[in-house]
Design an enzyme around this catalytic site. Structure first.
Site, PDB file in Angstrom:
ATOM      1  N   SER A  12      14.426  10.766   4.362  1.00 23.20           N
ATOM      2  CA  SER A  12      13.823   9.951   3.306  1.00 23.20           C
ATOM      3  C   SER A  12      12.974  10.806   2.368  1.00 23.20           C
ATOM      4  CB  SER A  12      12.945   8.864   3.921  1.00 23.20           C
ATOM      5  OG  SER A  12      12.114   8.322   2.917  1.00 23.20           O
TER       6      SER A  12
ATOM      7  N   HIS B 145      17.445   2.395  -0.490  1.00 25.19           N
ATOM      8  CA  HIS B 145      16.779   1.292   0.207  1.00 25.19           C
ATOM      9  C   HIS B 145      15.877   0.581  -0.795  1.00 25.19           C
ATOM     10  CE1 HIS B 145      13.652   0.201   3.586  1.00 25.19           C
ATOM     11  NE2 HIS B 145      14.226  -0.861   3.073  1.00 25.19           N
TER      12      HIS B 145
ATOM     13  N   ASP C  10      14.701   2.685  10.407  1.00 24.75           N
ATOM     14  CA  ASP C  10      13.839   3.284   9.391  1.00 24.75           C
ATOM     15  C   ASP C  10      12.375   3.017   9.713  1.00 24.75           C
ATOM     16  OD1 ASP C  10      12.735   4.251   7.060  1.00 24.75           O
ATOM     17  OD2 ASP C  10      13.685   2.780   5.744  1.00 24.75           O
TER      18      ASP C  10
ATOM     19  N   MET D 178      14.258  -2.397  10.116  1.00 28.09           N
ATOM     20  CA  MET D 178      12.982  -1.727   9.856  1.00 28.09           C
ATOM     21  C   MET D 178      12.224  -1.623  11.174  1.00 28.09           C
ATOM     22  SD  MET D 178      12.869  -0.866   6.700  1.00 28.09           S
ATOM     23  CE  MET D 178      11.246  -0.131   6.859  1.00 28.09           C
TER      24      MET D 178
ATOM     25  N   HIS E 163      18.169   9.400   2.017  1.00 27.56           N
ATOM     26  CA  HIS E 163      17.597   8.051   1.973  1.00 27.56           C
ATOM     27  C   HIS E 163      16.588   7.987   0.823  1.00 27.56           C
ATOM     28  CE1 HIS E 163      16.587   4.187   3.890  1.00 27.56           C
ATOM     29  NE2 HIS E 163      15.314   4.454   3.610  1.00 27.56           N
TER      30      HIS E 163
ATOM     31  N   ASP F 121      13.946   5.631  -1.165  1.00 18.64           N
ATOM     32  CA  ASP F 121      13.133   4.422  -1.006  1.00 18.64           C
ATOM     33  C   ASP F 121      12.580   3.949  -2.345  1.00 18.64           C
ATOM     34  OD1 ASP F 121      13.051   3.848   1.847  1.00 18.64           O
ATOM     35  OD2 ASP F 121      12.025   5.774   2.066  1.00 18.64           O
TER      36      ASP F 121
ATOM     37  N   GLY G  76       5.355   5.708   4.352  1.00 20.50           N
ATOM     38  CA  GLY G  76       5.865   6.672   5.315  1.00 20.50           C
ATOM     39  C   GLY G  76       4.784   6.972   6.343  1.00 20.50           C
ATOM     40  N   GLY G  77       5.174   7.643   7.407  1.00 18.35           N
ATOM     41  CA  GLY G  77       4.205   8.139   8.379  1.00 18.35           C
ATOM     42  C   GLY G  77       3.583   7.096   9.292  1.00 18.35           C
TER      43      GLY G  77
ATOM     44  N   MET H 195      13.274  -1.786  -1.683  1.00 20.06           N
ATOM     45  CA  MET H 195      12.146  -2.628  -1.245  1.00 20.06           C
ATOM     46  C   MET H 195      11.582  -3.305  -2.484  1.00 20.06           C
ATOM     47  SD  MET H 195      10.564  -0.035   1.562  1.00 20.06           S
ATOM     48  CE  MET H 195      11.403   1.370   0.869  1.00 20.06           C
TER      49      MET H 195
ATOM     50  N   MET I 158      10.466   1.166  -4.351  1.00 20.19           N
ATOM     51  CA  MET I 158       9.433   0.137  -4.100  1.00 20.19           C
ATOM     52  C   MET I 158       8.886  -0.367  -5.424  1.00 20.19           C
ATOM     53  SD  MET I 158       7.236   1.974  -1.141  1.00 20.19           S
ATOM     54  CE  MET I 158       7.996   2.811   0.244  1.00 20.19           C
TER      55      MET I 158
ATOM     56  N   GLY J 244      11.439  10.448   7.490  1.00 19.50           N
ATOM     57  CA  GLY J 244      10.710  10.958   6.332  1.00 19.50           C
ATOM     58  C   GLY J 244       9.759  12.045   6.744  1.00 19.50           C
ATOM     59  N   SER J 245       8.602  11.648   7.301  1.00 16.68           N
ATOM     60  CA  SER J 245       7.603  12.654   7.666  1.00 16.68           C
ATOM     61  C   SER J 245       8.133  13.634   8.710  1.00 16.68           C
ATOM     62  CB  SER J 245       6.318  11.971   8.140  1.00 16.68           C
ATOM     63  OG  SER J 245       6.607  10.906   8.985  1.00 16.68           O
TER      64      SER J 245
END
Ligand code: DX5
Ligand code: ZN
Length: 227
Positions: free
Chosen positions: A10, A68, A178, A139, A35, A37, A146-147, A70, A39, A200-201
């Site tokens: 991500s 993705h 995810d 999800m 990926h 994201d 993230g994180g 959102m 938003m 991601g992280s």
């Protein structure tokens, strides 16, 4: 067709001042998916980025763009994202007033269609649209950041969905997960039946190429050991 097993790093956790460079590192390390994201500050509190970023990364990468969304009423963006170069367009069931119509629209635009479910959303929302779905995204955190930490009750949800899909004849339909996936949680989600793994992280913190190849190794081991 057989079920696909993939790492989908991500870019939400990328360094945006070096986005093209970091995407290339991932591609060279053998990561096949990316990926992305999106938003809108409404469906989830933060705003990230939109089709402009996809359009500018598209020429530097052959990776499969796993987008993705959102966002509230993602139907509004289908055509623009298809033009920008998205390959998979995943919408949240909670964000669509007319999910069935949106899935048809995504296919008409030439993209693959994914459906994402927030942690508290029951699997039943998928029951009458499964024939129009190319991937289900579970999800494993509440979307937006993230994180975060993996929510342990999502393991049973992944397992329930895998069973439901297998029983309904959708053995090849991939489950993507995810949120909070890292070296300590990846085996749990793979064992429960997920096969597309967003991270991601866990990818972008530290050595990107090494992180990605370590996670891909774990995914590949699961793939060859049979699901
Ligand atoms: C969360 C996003 C995720 C996020 C995952 O709302 O959809 O894709 O970037 O980040 P990690 O892997 O750090 O939990
Ligand atoms: Zn995501």
């Amino acid at each position: 067709m057989t079920r696909i097993y993939r790492l989908s790093p991500s870019i939400l956790s990328a360094d945006f001042s070096k986005l093209g460079e970091q995407v290339r590192i991932l591609e060279d390390a053998g990561a096949p998916w990316l990926h992305i994201d999106v938003m809108d500050g409404q469906f989830v509190p933060p705003v990230s980025f939109g089709d402009v970023v996809i359009r500018s990364v598209r020429p530097v990468s052959k990776m499969f763009f796993d987008v993705h969304m959102m966002v509230t009423e993602p139907d509004r963006f289908v055509d623009d994202y298809a033009k920008a170069g998205a390959d998979m367009f995943t919408v949240h069931a909670e964000a669509c007033a007319h999910l069935d119509r949106t899935l048809q629209h995504i296919h008409e635009s030439g993209m693959k269609a994914g459906v994402a479910l927030n942690p508290a959303t029951p699997l039943q929302v998928l029951d009458y649209v499964l024939d129009k779905v190319d991937m289900v995204l579970i999800m494993t955190v509440n979307p937006g950041y993230g994180g975060q930490k993996y929510i342990p009750s999502m393991t049973a949800k992944i397992r329930d969905l895998r069973r439901k899909l297998d029983e309904a004849g959708y053995q090849d339909l991939p489950i993507e997960v995810d949120g909070g996936i890292n070296a300590s949680t990846i085996d749990t989600v793979l064992d429960a039946g997920a096969s597309v793994i967003v991270a991601g992280s866990a990818v972008f913190r530290g050595d990107i190429a090494k992180n990605a190849s370590d996670l891909m190794k774990r995914i590949h081991e699961k793939e060859i050991s049979g699901s």
